[in-house]
Design an enzyme around this catalytic site. Sequence first.
Site, PDB file in Angstrom:
ATOM      1  CG  ASP A 179     -54.981  81.994  -9.958  1.00 44.07           C
ATOM      2  OD1 ASP A 179     -54.427  81.354 -10.856  1.00 44.07           O
ATOM      3  OD2 ASP A 179     -55.772  81.496  -9.133  1.00 44.07           O
ATOM      4  CD  GLU A 420     -53.857  87.388  -2.481  1.00 46.34           C
ATOM      5  OE1 GLU A 420     -52.944  87.094  -3.274  1.00 46.34           O
ATOM      6  OE2 GLU A 420     -54.424  86.541  -1.755  1.00 46.34           O
TER       7      GLU A 420
HETATM    8  C1  GCB Z   1     -55.285  84.326  -4.139  1.00 42.51           C
HETATM    9  C2  GCB Z   1     -55.887  85.271  -5.102  1.00 42.51           C
HETATM   10  C3  GCB Z   1     -56.872  84.581  -6.031  1.00 42.51           C
HETATM   11  C4  GCB Z   1     -56.319  83.243  -6.472  1.00 42.51           C
HETATM   12  C5  GCB Z   1     -56.135  82.368  -5.241  1.00 42.51           C
HETATM   13  C6  GCB Z   1     -55.545  81.006  -5.571  1.00 42.51           C
HETATM   14  O1  GCB Z   1     -54.739  84.672  -3.137  1.00 42.51           O
HETATM   15  O2  GCB Z   1     -56.486  86.372  -4.491  1.00 42.51           O
HETATM   16  O3  GCB Z   1     -57.103  85.411  -7.138  1.00 42.51           O
HETATM   17  O4  GCB Z   1     -57.134  82.599  -7.400  1.00 42.51           O
HETATM   18  O5  GCB Z   1     -55.264  82.999  -4.352  1.00 42.51           O
HETATM   19  O6  GCB Z   1     -56.312  80.060  -5.740  1.00 42.51           O
HETATM   20  O7  GCB Z   1     -54.333  80.908  -5.688  1.00 42.51           O
END
Ligand code: GCB
Length: 603
Positions: A179, A420
């Site tokens: 993301d 993750e």
């Molecule tokens: C997560 C990820 C991160 C994302 C976040 C989100 O679990 O590790 O990279 O930006 O969620 O905001 O969805």
Amino acid sequence: TSTGGPLYPKATETRDLRTLDGIWNFRKSPADPETGYKAGWFEQDLDKTGPVLQMPVPSSYNDVGEDVSLRDHVGVVWYDRRFFVPSWWSTTGQRVWLRFSSVHYATEVFINGKSVMYHEIGHLPFEAEITDFVTFNSSNLLTVVVDNTLLSDTVPQGVIKSVYVGPNKIRQEQQYTFDFYNYAGIHRTVFLYSTPQVYIDDVIVNTDIQGHTGFVVYNVTQKGAASDKVHCLIQLFDKNGTQVAAFNECAGLLEIGNANFWWPYLMHPNPGYLYTMKASLIGPQGETLDTYSQKIGIRTVTWSNTTIYLNEKPLYLKGFGMHEDSDLRGKGWDPVLWVKNFNLIKWLGANAFRTSHYPYAEEIYQLADEYGIMIIDECPSVDTDGFSDTLLAKHKQSLTELIRRDKNHPSVIMWSISNEPRSANKLADRYFGEVVRHVKSMDLSRPVTIAISAGASTDKSGRHLDVISFNRYNGWYANPGQTAQITNNVVEEATNWHRIHNKPVIMTEYGADTIAGLHLYPEYIWSEEYQCLLISEHFKAFDLLRKAGFFAGEFIWNFADFKTPQSITRVGGNKKGIFTRSRQPKAAAHHLRSRYHALATSD
Ligand code: GCB
């Protein structure tokens, strides 16, 4: 292939340094990545073989233009520029080095038409000695070919999809599950520097403490001379420049009575105390062959099955996940942005951050050392999936390069080997067992963690770790708009992780997307009010967990808003920042600030 460049380039009594930052020529390759190679673009100036754009270095190339095909480019781009090497480097017999602090993702470098190095994996430095490739009496042509393609065996992983856009028209699209935007280009400083023929290749420092005494265990390695022909002089200076210890072996132990230890911000009135360690190589006639100085901090990190200790004091980590991300620059190194970031970190009363989800610029770790901010240092493996042997080899390689680069920073207190991963997959067990063994073979002085998203009962990676970190979006992805269950869920999940693994537990992500200036009361998702409420419910859980005795830290997601791929769940990017992308506070920043400062006084 080139790796390493473990020592951050510096000018010293025996070394010279300049940067090749500035405006370079730039061109996107047509879809066939071979085009430029076949046409010999590396043999002459790019502006002689076709049209060029002016491209700032360092910067991501994606956001500086007005053209969607530049922003979303998939595949190869070309950069070039000319440079001079001072002729006195040659007359004094210096070696010439070229070092890229980071280029994303794969890079081939040519000098005067000859290939001098290839490197894969962004966010990490690589260098080569180029003495035999340069001329000293005229300018040299430097050409850099960069490919941003991510595949199933790159770190991180991605997939290229061919998208049908009309008869005989296929668009190549880079897809990935993580993301943040896959920014690309020459992201950090390009250094041209010199060393003597006999030079210091690496300096490894470990520290220990006993009562008020500090110990520095070091190893200085050199290249260019038989080891019986040189010896070392190691000097340690305090902040006033007073020499406090010295020794004349290349590997040894320094003892500093009444040492100033390195302490985190707000844990001590004088945080971030750094000594300067100067290493000199001395030749047979007593002449100084090479010198290299770096700042070091004396501190220990230890851990038990409930607690992480710094200098034998229990640690409670208060921080956030961050990104290297800003308007226009993308992931380009920017000292203005980062000094501002550190001032905001201090303003918040935080003491730590995680380099989610890749290694940051070396200058950032230097700032963290100075400010006393602790770092969970994450390698570029995010959403790790598939667990093939080729992926494993590259994943290990990214950690080899990361640990070689960051091993001496007192600010780095933990390694995060993935974010993750798909760790419920049974292949994750062996895979992460291997990755952890690899890290331990290089560094036993820091705990290893993973920011886990799988549930405690399905995850297969936790048993290999020293510290369990978990990411969870209660009140956001799970039950959006509902906050009543948050406190309970967080307490239960953290307790469960500890019960299963008997290890310290950290929450590495929680948060809510928030549009700055959107006010909705009673609290409604996306509003500033909702972000404040959601984090308050987490604070209650953290306070309960701290009393339970195994909870070692809280990291809100995210420090600031950041760019992502386009998606209907993202409004101009991910908005979970407590600061906007231009680093202005949302209400949650003030709220978090009062908590972090209050925790500092209660500790
Ligand atoms: C997560 C990820 C991160 C994302 C976040 C989100 O679990 O590790 O990279 O930006 O969620 O905001 O969805």
